[in-house]
Design a protein around this motif. Structure first.
Motif, mmCIF file in Angstrom:
data_model
loop_
_atom_site.group_PDB
_atom_site.id
_atom_site.type_symbol
_atom_site.label_atom_id
_atom_site.label_comp_id
_atom_site.label_asym_id
_atom_site.label_seq_id
_atom_site.Cartn_x
_atom_site.Cartn_y
_atom_site.Cartn_z
ATOM 1 N N ASN A 1 0.834 -1.211 0.000
ATOM 2 C CA ASN A 1 0.000 0.000 0.000
ATOM 3 C C ASN A 1 0.864 1.254 0.000
ATOM 4 O O ASN A 1 0.441 2.308 -0.445
ATOM 5 C CB ASN A 1 -0.897 0.032 1.232
ATOM 6 N N LYS A 2 2.067 1.106 0.547
ATOM 7 C CA LYS A 2 2.985 2.231 0.592
ATOM 8 C C LYS A 2 3.556 2.501 -0.800
ATOM 9 O O LYS A 2 4.172 3.522 -1.035
ATOM 10 C CB LYS A 2 4.116 1.888 1.566
ATOM 11 N N GLY A 3 3.358 1.561 -1.719
ATOM 12 C CA GLY A 3 3.811 1.754 -3.092
ATOM 13 C C GLY A 3 5.107 1.037 -3.400
ATOM 14 O O GLY A 3 5.716 1.278 -4.441
ATOM 15 N N LEU A 4 5.540 0.138 -2.521
ATOM 16 C CA LEU A 4 6.785 -0.594 -2.777
ATOM 17 C C LEU A 4 6.547 -1.713 -3.791
ATOM 18 O O LEU A 4 5.430 -2.208 -3.937
ATOM 19 C CB LEU A 4 7.315 -1.203 -1.470
ATOM 20 N N SER A 5 7.607 -2.130 -4.469
ATOM 21 C CA SER A 5 7.486 -3.217 -5.434
ATOM 22 C C SER A 5 7.325 -4.540 -4.694
ATOM 23 O O SER A 5 7.566 -4.630 -3.492
ATOM 24 C CB SER A 5 8.736 -3.276 -6.307
ATOM 25 N N GLU A 6 6.920 -5.569 -5.453
ATOM 26 C CA GLU A 6 6.699 -6.894 -4.890
ATOM 27 C C GLU A 6 7.939 -7.396 -4.114
ATOM 28 O O GLU A 6 7.839 -7.860 -2.985
ATOM 29 C CB GLU A 6 6.358 -7.843 -6.043
ATOM 30 N N THR A 7 9.120 -7.274 -4.748
ATOM 31 C CA THR A 7 10.343 -7.776 -4.103
ATOM 32 C C THR A 7 10.681 -6.993 -2.844
ATOM 33 O O THR A 7 10.999 -7.572 -1.807
ATOM 34 C CB THR A 7 11.548 -7.696 -5.059
ATOM 35 N N GLU A 8 10.564 -5.659 -2.936
ATOM 36 C CA GLU A 8 10.872 -4.840 -1.763
ATOM 37 C C GLU A 8 9.914 -5.152 -0.628
ATOM 38 O O GLU A 8 10.325 -5.294 0.532
ATOM 39 C CB GLU A 8 10.746 -3.348 -2.120
ATOM 40 N N ALA A 9 8.626 -5.261 -0.998
ATOM 41 C CA ALA A 9 7.609 -5.556 0.016
ATOM 42 C C ALA A 9 7.912 -6.885 0.685
ATOM 43 O O ALA A 9 7.793 -7.029 1.902
ATOM 44 C CB ALA A 9 6.225 -5.579 -0.618
ATOM 45 N N ARG A 10 8.334 -7.863 -0.126
ATOM 46 C CA ARG A 10 8.655 -9.179 0.421
ATOM 47 C C ARG A 10 9.821 -9.090 1.403
ATOM 48 O O ARG A 10 9.769 -9.640 2.501
ATOM 49 C CB ARG A 10 8.982 -10.151 -0.718
ATOM 50 N N GLU A 11 10.859 -8.338 1.005
ATOM 51 C CA GLU A 11 12.017 -8.172 1.898
ATOM 52 C C GLU A 11 11.604 -7.565 3.237
ATOM 53 O O GLU A 11 11.980 -8.042 4.307
ATOM 54 C CB GLU A 11 13.058 -7.260 1.246
ATOM 55 N N ARG A 12 10.799 -6.508 3.135
ATOM 56 C CA ARG A 12 10.316 -5.845 4.345
ATOM 57 C C ARG A 12 9.536 -6.821 5.224
ATOM 58 O O ARG A 12 9.709 -6.845 6.446
ATOM 59 C CB ARG A 12 9.379 -4.694 3.977
ATOM 60 N N ALA A 13 8.661 -7.571 4.569
ATOM 61 C CA ALA A 13 7.806 -8.495 5.323
ATOM 62 C C ALA A 13 8.651 -9.545 6.022
ATOM 63 O O ALA A 13 8.452 -9.830 7.210
ATOM 64 C CB ALA A 13 6.791 -9.144 4.388
ATOM 65 N N VAL A 14 9.624 -10.109 5.294
ATOM 66 C CA VAL A 14 10.470 -11.143 5.893
ATOM 67 C C VAL A 14 11.207 -10.579 7.100
ATOM 68 O O VAL A 14 11.238 -11.195 8.170
ATOM 69 C CB VAL A 14 11.467 -11.691 4.840
ATOM 70 N N SER A 15 11.752 -9.359 6.949
ATOM 71 C CA SER A 15 12.528 -8.827 8.065
ATOM 72 C C SER A 15 11.607 -8.474 9.237
ATOM 73 O O SER A 15 11.964 -8.670 10.401
ATOM 74 C CB SER A 15 13.395 -7.654 7.604
ATOM 75 N N ALA A 16 10.405 -7.986 8.951
ATOM 76 C CA ALA A 16 9.468 -7.667 10.041
ATOM 77 C C ALA A 16 9.054 -8.931 10.783
ATOM 78 O O ALA A 16 8.970 -8.947 12.009
ATOM 79 C CB ALA A 16 8.237 -6.952 9.489
ATOM 80 N N LEU A 17 8.803 -10.000 10.028
ATOM 81 C CA LEU A 17 8.411 -11.259 10.666
ATOM 82 C C LEU A 17 9.540 -11.787 11.540
ATOM 83 O O LEU A 17 9.317 -12.319 12.632
ATOM 84 C CB LEU A 17 8.016 -12.289 9.612
ATOM 85 N N LYS A 18 10.792 -11.618 11.069
ATOM 86 C CA LYS A 18 11.935 -12.041 11.887
ATOM 87 C C LYS A 18 12.016 -11.211 13.156
ATOM 88 O O LYS A 18 12.281 -11.727 14.244
ATOM 89 C CB LYS A 18 13.222 -11.907 11.082
ATOM 90 N N ASP A 19 11.754 -9.887 13.009
ATOM 91 C CA ASP A 19 11.803 -8.999 14.170
ATOM 92 C C ASP A 19 10.834 -9.414 15.268
ATOM 93 O O ASP A 19 11.110 -9.217 16.447
ATOM 94 C CB ASP A 19 11.493 -7.554 13.759
ATOM 95 N N VAL A 20 9.683 -9.932 14.869
ATOM 96 C CA VAL A 20 8.722 -10.314 15.908
ATOM 97 C C VAL A 20 8.847 -11.790 16.263
ATOM 98 O O VAL A 20 8.108 -12.289 17.105
ATOM 99 C CB VAL A 20 7.259 -10.026 15.481
ATOM 100 N N GLY A 21 9.779 -12.489 15.634
ATOM 101 C CA GLY A 21 10.046 -13.868 16.005
ATOM 102 C C GLY A 21 9.105 -14.894 15.400
ATOM 103 O O GLY A 21 8.765 -15.887 16.040
ATOM 104 N N VAL A 22 8.662 -14.657 14.167
ATOM 105 C CA VAL A 22 7.871 -15.680 13.479
ATOM 106 C C VAL A 22 8.793 -16.376 12.479
ATOM 107 O O VAL A 22 9.373 -15.722 11.607
ATOM 108 C CB VAL A 22 6.655 -15.070 12.745
ATOM 109 N N GLY A 23 8.958 -17.682 12.649
ATOM 110 C CA GLY A 23 9.917 -18.438 11.858
ATOM 111 C C GLY A 23 9.486 -18.632 10.416
ATOM 112 O O GLY A 23 8.307 -18.531 10.078
ATOM 113 N N GLU A 24 10.478 -18.937 9.574
ATOM 114 C CA GLU A 24 10.231 -19.069 8.137
ATOM 115 C C GLU A 24 9.246 -20.183 7.808
ATOM 116 O O GLU A 24 8.521 -20.116 6.827
ATOM 117 C CB GLU A 24 11.565 -19.343 7.437
ATOM 118 N N LYS A 25 9.170 -21.185 8.674
ATOM 119 C CA LYS A 25 8.287 -22.313 8.375
ATOM 120 C C LYS A 25 6.811 -21.903 8.418
ATOM 121 O O LYS A 25 5.946 -22.615 7.910
ATOM 122 C CB LYS A 25 8.547 -23.466 9.360
ATOM 123 N N HIS A 26 6.524 -20.734 9.019
ATOM 124 C CA HIS A 26 5.127 -20.294 9.080
ATOM 125 C C HIS A 26 4.745 -19.364 7.937
ATOM 126 O O HIS A 26 3.584 -19.013 7.788
ATOM 127 C CB HIS A 26 4.863 -19.566 10.393
#
Lengths: 287, 267
Positions: free
Chosen positions: A111-136
Motif C-alpha cells: 500500500n505504501k507503493g513498494l514493489s513486490e520484491t521490496e515488500a517481500r524483503e520488508r515483510a520477511v525482516s518484520a516477521l523475523k523482528d517479531v520472532g515468526v519463523g520461516e516455516k510459518h
C-alpha cells in the motif's frame, strides 16, 4: 518534536443526547526515540487519544502536528502519515485476511507503493523482528495460535517501517511468556532502529519496566505526565482514577512502614531487589 | 465514522408514547397506515395531519429526528410525484414541451406524496419511541396465535432480536477493522468500481471471520444456559396492559372509525 497535540478536544455523537467529550483540551508533545507508556481506566479516552496521532480521528477542536506540519491542513498526505505512524490496535489478529502469513504482512508495504520484491524483503525482516519463523510464512494466518497471530499482525504494521509505533494493549489475552516476548522484542526494535514507541497498557508492571515516560489519561484529560517513578509516587491519586502502582511499589511502602528504610520509588522488581539488598548489607554494617 | 449511522433509531425519553405497551404502538401504527389509505379528501388529510402532529408532540422526540427518515425516501417521493403529475389523464392544467400536467394528476401527486411522508413519519414514531427489543417482544406476543398453525413465532422473534442486537456490534467491528486496515495504508475511497470492490476484501474477510466466531460463541453461551426454544419459556418482564394502554386502544378505535367515516363520505 515528532507528534504534537495542541488543545485537542473530541466529541462523540456531537449535538445529540449521546454526546460524550472523549478528549478535553489535551496538550501533548512526543519526542523522538522515547518509550512512552499510556495508562488510564477503560473509557478514559486512551484509544481516542492514540487515534488522533495518525489521523484516524479528526479533532473536533484543536490541531495535531507531525514533524511540525498540521496533519489536517489541506493537501496533507494522510496515507503517508499513517505509514510513518504505525498503529497496532487491540486484538490486531482480527485484521488478518490474506491466504498466507507472508502476503498478509506485505499488505502494508505494498500500500505504501513498494514493489513486490521490496515488500517481500520488508515483510520477511518484520516477521523475523517479531520472532515468526520461516516455516510459518506459507501457512494461513487463521491456523496459527493466538500469540503467533498477534505477532504476525504486529509485523504487518512494522513492515511499513514506521518512525513511531503505537500499540494499544498488545499483550491483552496473552500468557506471561508471550507478553514478555512481545514487549522484549519491541524494546529491542526501539534500541536497534530508534523507533519511538507508545504503549497503551493496563499492566502497571509493564509500563514501569519499559517506559521512560508515563502519561495518565483520565476523563479525557492528562492529569499526570512524567517518569514512571514520578507518576507512581502519586499512587493514592491513581487509585482514585481506577488505576494503581505496580505491586512492588506497595511492597516497598509496606516495608518502609514497618521500619525498613528502603527506596519506595522503586517500581520494578529489579530495582526493588537492589534497594532491599543494599539496605540489608548497610543494615548489617550498622548493627 | 460509522457511529453516526442510526439504525433502529431509538430516541430515549420518558414520554407517554415511550411508556405505552409495544403491542399498542404496533397496532396503532398499522391502523394509522390503513387510515392513510382510507381517507381521500382534504378533510380526511387534515384529520390525519392533526393526529400525527399530536403524536409527535406527545412523543417528545425532536422533529429533526422525524425528518431524518425523509432523506431516504426523497428520491422515491420525487419520482412518484413526477409520474403522477405527468401520466394521469384528465383536464390539462398547463403544458411544457411534450409534457402536460393535468389537474387530476396534480391532486393524485399531492395525495401520494402526503401518504408517503405520513407513512414514514408514522412508522418512525413507533421505532423512535420503542426499543428494538420491546418491538420484537410485542410482535412475538401479537403473533403467538400463529403458533397453533406451527409457525415458529418465538424462534422468528428470537432471530430478529439477535439480528437487531448484532447490528451495532457488527458496525463497531466494521469500524475497527476499517481503521486497522487504513492504518496499514488501505484505501477504501478512491479507484474505479472493480478496484473498490477488490479493496473491500481486507475488510470483508476479517468481518466474516469475526461474525462466524461471534455466532458460534453466542450459540454456545445460549446452550450453556439451557436454551431450547420457546417451549415453556417465561419472560422476566412480561407484557401486561396498563390503564393507559386501554385508553390508547380506545383512541385508536375512535381514530379508525373517524377515518372510515371520512373515507366513505369522501371528504
Amino acid at each position: 518534536m515528532l507528534i504534537e497535540l495542541k488543545d485537542v478536544s473530541y466529541l462523540y455523537s456531537r449535538d445529540t443526547v449521546y454526546e460524550v467529550r472523549a478528549l478535553d483540551h489535551v496538550n501533548l508533545a512526543v519526542e523522538e526515540g522515547r518509550f512512552i507508556g499510556v495508562i488510564g481506566h477503560t473509557g478514559s479516552g486512551k484509544s481516542t487519544l492514540i487515534q488522533h496521532m495518525n489521523g484516524l480521528m479528526k479533532p473536533t477542536e484543536g490541531h495535531v502536528f507531525f514533524e511540525g506540519e498540521d496533519i489536517w491542513a489541506e493537501k496533507y498526505d494522510l496515507r503517508k502519515l499513517r505509514t510513518s505512524v504505525g498503529l497496532v490496535f487491540q486484538y490486531p489478529e482480527n485484521q488478518l485476511f490474506e491466504t498466507d502469513v507472508l502476503t498478509d504482512v506485505m499488505f502494508g508495504p505494498k500500500n505504501k507503493g513498494l514493489s513486490e520484491t521490496e515488500a517481500r524483503e520488508r515483510a520477511v525482516s518484520a516477521l523475523k523482528d517479531v520472532g515468526v519463523g520461516e516455516k510459518h510464512f506459507k501457512t494461513s494466518p487463521f491456523e496459527l495460535s493466538g500469540g503467533q497471530k498477534r505477532r504476525v499482525a504486529i509485523a504487518g504494521v512494522l513492515a511499513m517501517d514506521p518512525k513511531v509505533l503505537i500499540l494499544d494493549e498488545p499483550t491483552a489475552g496473552l500468557d506471561p511468556r508471550g507478553r514478555d516476548e512481545i514487549l522484549g522484542r519491541i524494546q529491542r526494535l526501539r534500541e536497534e532502529r530508534g523507533i519511538t514507541v507508545i504503549l497503551v497498557s493496563h499492566s502497571m508492571e509493564d509500563v514501569a519496566e519499559y517506559a521512560d515516560r508515563l502519561i495518565v489519561v483520565n476523563n479525557g484529560k492528562i492529569p499526570y505526565d512524567g517518569s514512571p517513578r514520578e507518576v507512581f509516587s502519586r499512587y493514592e491519586e491513581l487509585e482514585g482514577m481506577g488505576l494503581a502502582a505496580p505491586e512492588i511499589t506497595y511492597v516497598m511502602h509496606e516495608l518502609r512502614r514497618r521500619g525498613f528504610p528502603v527506596d519506595v520509588t522503586a517500581d520494578t522488581v529489579a530495582e526493588a531487589k537492589e534497594s532491599i539488598l543494599k539496605e540489608l548489607k548497610g543494615g548489617r554494617k550498622r548493627a | 465514522m460509522l457511529k453516526d449511522i442510526t439504525l433502529g433509531q431509538y430516541y430515549p425519553s420518558d414520554s407517554i408514547l415511550h411508556k405505552l405497551d409495544p403491542r399498542v404502538k404496533f397496532i396503532g401504527t398499522l391502523v394509522f397506515i390503513i387510515a392513510l389509505f382510507l381517507v381521500r379528501g382534504p378533510v380526511g388529510y387534515a384529520f390525519a395531519t392533526a393526529v400525527l402532529a399530536a403524536l409527535i408532540l406527545l412523543s417528545r422526540v425532536p422533529v429533526k429526528f422525524m425528518l431524518k427518515g425523509m432523506k431516504a425516501i426523497l428520491l422515491i417521493l420525487i419520482v412518484t410525484m413526477l409520474f403522477n403529475m405527468l401520466l394521469t389523464p384528465g383536464e390539462p392544467l398547463f403544458s411544457f414541451w411534450i409534457l402536460t400536467v393535468t389537474k387530476e394528476g396534480l391532486v393524485t401527486a399531492v395525495r401520494m406524496a402526503l401518504r408517503l411522508i405520513y407513512l414514514v413519519i408514522g412508522s418512525s414514531i413507533m421505532t423512535l419511541t420503542t426499543t428494538p427489543n420491546q418491538l420484537t417482544d410485542g410482535m412475538e406476543a401479537l403473533f403467538s396465535p400463529l403458533k397453533k398453525l406451527h409457525v415458529p413465532v418465538h424462534e422468528i422473534a428470537m432471530m430478529m432480536s439477535i439480528a437487531l442486537r448484532f447490528i451495532p456490534i457488527l458496525m463497531e467491528e466494521t469500524d475497527k477493522i476499517m481503521k486497522a486496515q487504513i492504518a496499514r495504508g488501505a484505501d477504501f475511497e478512491s479507484g474505479n468500481f472493480i478496484r473498490r470492490i477488490k479493496n473491500m476484501i481486507p475488510l470483508l474477510v476479517p468481518l466474516f471471520v469475526s461474525a462466524f466466531r461471534r455466532a458460534n460463541d453466542l450459540a454456545m453461551a445460549m446452550e450453556a444456559r439451557c436454551y431450547h426454544g420457546g417451549e415453556g419459556r417465561t419472560q422476566m418482564k412480561p407484557l401486561i396492559y396498563a390503564g393507559r394502554d386501554r385508553t390508547a386502544y380506545f383512541l385508536i378505535v375512535l381514530f379508525l372509525a373517524g377515518a372510515v367515516v371520512l373515507g366513505i363520505l369522501g371528504l
